[in-house]
Design an enzyme around this catalytic site. Structure first.
Site, PDB file in Angstrom:
ATOM      1  CB  SER A 147       1.424   6.375   0.750  1.00  0.00           C
ATOM      2  OG  SER A 147       2.458   5.994   1.643  1.00  0.00           O
ATOM      3  CE1 TYR A 160       1.015   3.142   3.069  1.00  0.00           C
ATOM      4  CE2 TYR A 160      -1.158   2.328   3.635  1.00  0.00           C
ATOM      5  CZ  TYR A 160      -0.281   3.382   3.469  1.00  0.00           C
ATOM      6  OH  TYR A 160      -0.693   4.660   3.706  1.00  0.00           O
TER       7      TYR A 160
HETATM    8  C1  GCO Z   1       4.509   3.323   7.808  1.00  0.00           C
HETATM    9  C2  GCO Z   1       3.512   4.470   7.856  1.00  0.00           C
HETATM   10  C3  GCO Z   1       3.348   5.064   6.462  1.00  0.00           C
HETATM   11  C4  GCO Z   1       2.529   6.332   6.572  1.00  0.00           C
HETATM   12  C5  GCO Z   1       2.250   6.976   5.249  1.00  0.00           C
HETATM   13  C6  GCO Z   1       3.500   7.513   4.643  1.00  0.00           C
HETATM   14  O1  GCO Z   1       4.277   2.298   8.469  1.00  0.00           O
HETATM   15  O2  GCO Z   1       5.510   3.488   7.099  1.00  0.00           O
HETATM   16  O3  GCO Z   1       2.254   4.050   8.361  1.00  0.00           O
HETATM   17  O4  GCO Z   1       2.752   4.125   5.637  1.00  0.00           O
HETATM   18  O5  GCO Z   1       1.288   6.045   7.179  1.00  0.00           O
HETATM   19  O6  GCO Z   1       1.610   6.097   4.363  1.00  0.00           O
HETATM   20  O7  GCO Z   1       3.142   8.192   3.458  1.00  0.00           O
END
Ligand code: GCO
Length: 264
Positions: A147, A160
């Protein structure tokens, strides 16, 4: 050599989390390049059946398996069934993931753990149970879906980012340990794509929507189909000497510090 470098005929690819979104786009790309596709979901058999219909429309040879990627026993059983009923897995795409957007100081520990479990621990679990057949075949391709948050932080996505940052390093360590078996392990880092995961922050007028358009040199959200080429490359012979690389498909976000909002 030419285009045959990218031919996936005769290969079997397992794509986790592929009943929709980026996983489906990647799986369709691999299928259209000739691979037999194994899709996975954990929500409902109906969702898997609906997704299978989508793949059939593209004349892709596809099978569906419902299992929870965080449950080692379910993963082990599913991989045994795939290998015995269909074929050993040549290409593994660890795509299944979740996100929870909460300021860190407000985030429940259980929620933080769940994001780490799905986004970081499950690629380890699935890879651990797929890699023995790749080792015995002396070849294999593993692609972990990273990501922007493998490189950058952002308010409210701390769990995340920790998971996707860890997945970048897990990718490099898998490459380190398994390259000697002719297994290439790499990552794809999607930028901001139009999927269900980003639907909320893409709503018209949402400040984040404008921000991403401004922050992306290509000045648009990615289309999931934009990922197919990167996936085919990293799943094919064309990348046999590429190990531990995270290929960012981000419209240029990581290439730039950005620009003032009033600059064209
Ligand atoms: C967020 C997005 C990101 C994208 C992706 C970017 O809330 O910033 O959901 O997480 O989904 O992962 O690469």
């Amino acid at each position: 050599m030419g285009l045959s470098l990218f031919d996936l005929k005769g290969k079997t690819a397992l794509v986790t989390g592929s009943t929709h979104g980026l996983g489906m786009a990647i799986a369709k790309g691999l299928g259209e390049a000739g691979a037999t596709i194994i899709i996975n979901g954990n929500s409902s058999q109906e969702k898997i059946d609906n997704a299978l219909n989508e793949y059939h429309k593209k004349k892709i040879q596809v099978f569906g398996f419902k299992f929870d990627v965080t449950n080692e026993q379910e993963v082990k059983t599913a991989i045994q069934e795939i290998s015995s009923q269909i074929a050993p897995i040549d290409i593994l795409i660890n795509n299944a993931g979740i996100i929870k957007r909460t300021p860190l100081e407000e985030m429940k520990v259980a929620d933080f753990r769940q994001v780490i479990d799905v986004d970081l621990v499950s690629p380890f679990i699935v890879s651990k149970h797929v890699v023995p057949q790749m080792i015995s075949k002396k070849e294999g391709k593993i692609i972990n879906i990273c990501s922007m948050m493998s490189e950058l932080g952002r308010n409210t996505v701390g769990a995340y980012a920790a998971a996707k940052g860890g997945l970048k390093m897990l990718t490099r360590n898998m490459a380190t340990e398994w390259a000697k078996h002719n297994i290439q392990v790499n990552g794809i880092g999607p930028g901001y794509f139009a999927t269900s995961q980003t639907a909320l922050i893409r709503e018209k007028g949402h400040p984040f929507n404008e921000f991403i358009i401004g922050r992306t040199p290509a000045a648009k959200w990615g289309n999931p189909d934009d990922l197919a080429g990167a996936a085919i490359f990293l799943a094919s012979k064309a990348s046999d000497f590429v190990n531990g690389h995270i290929l960012y498909v981000d419209g240029g976000i990581l290439a730039t510090i950005g620009k003032p909002s009033n600059e064209i």
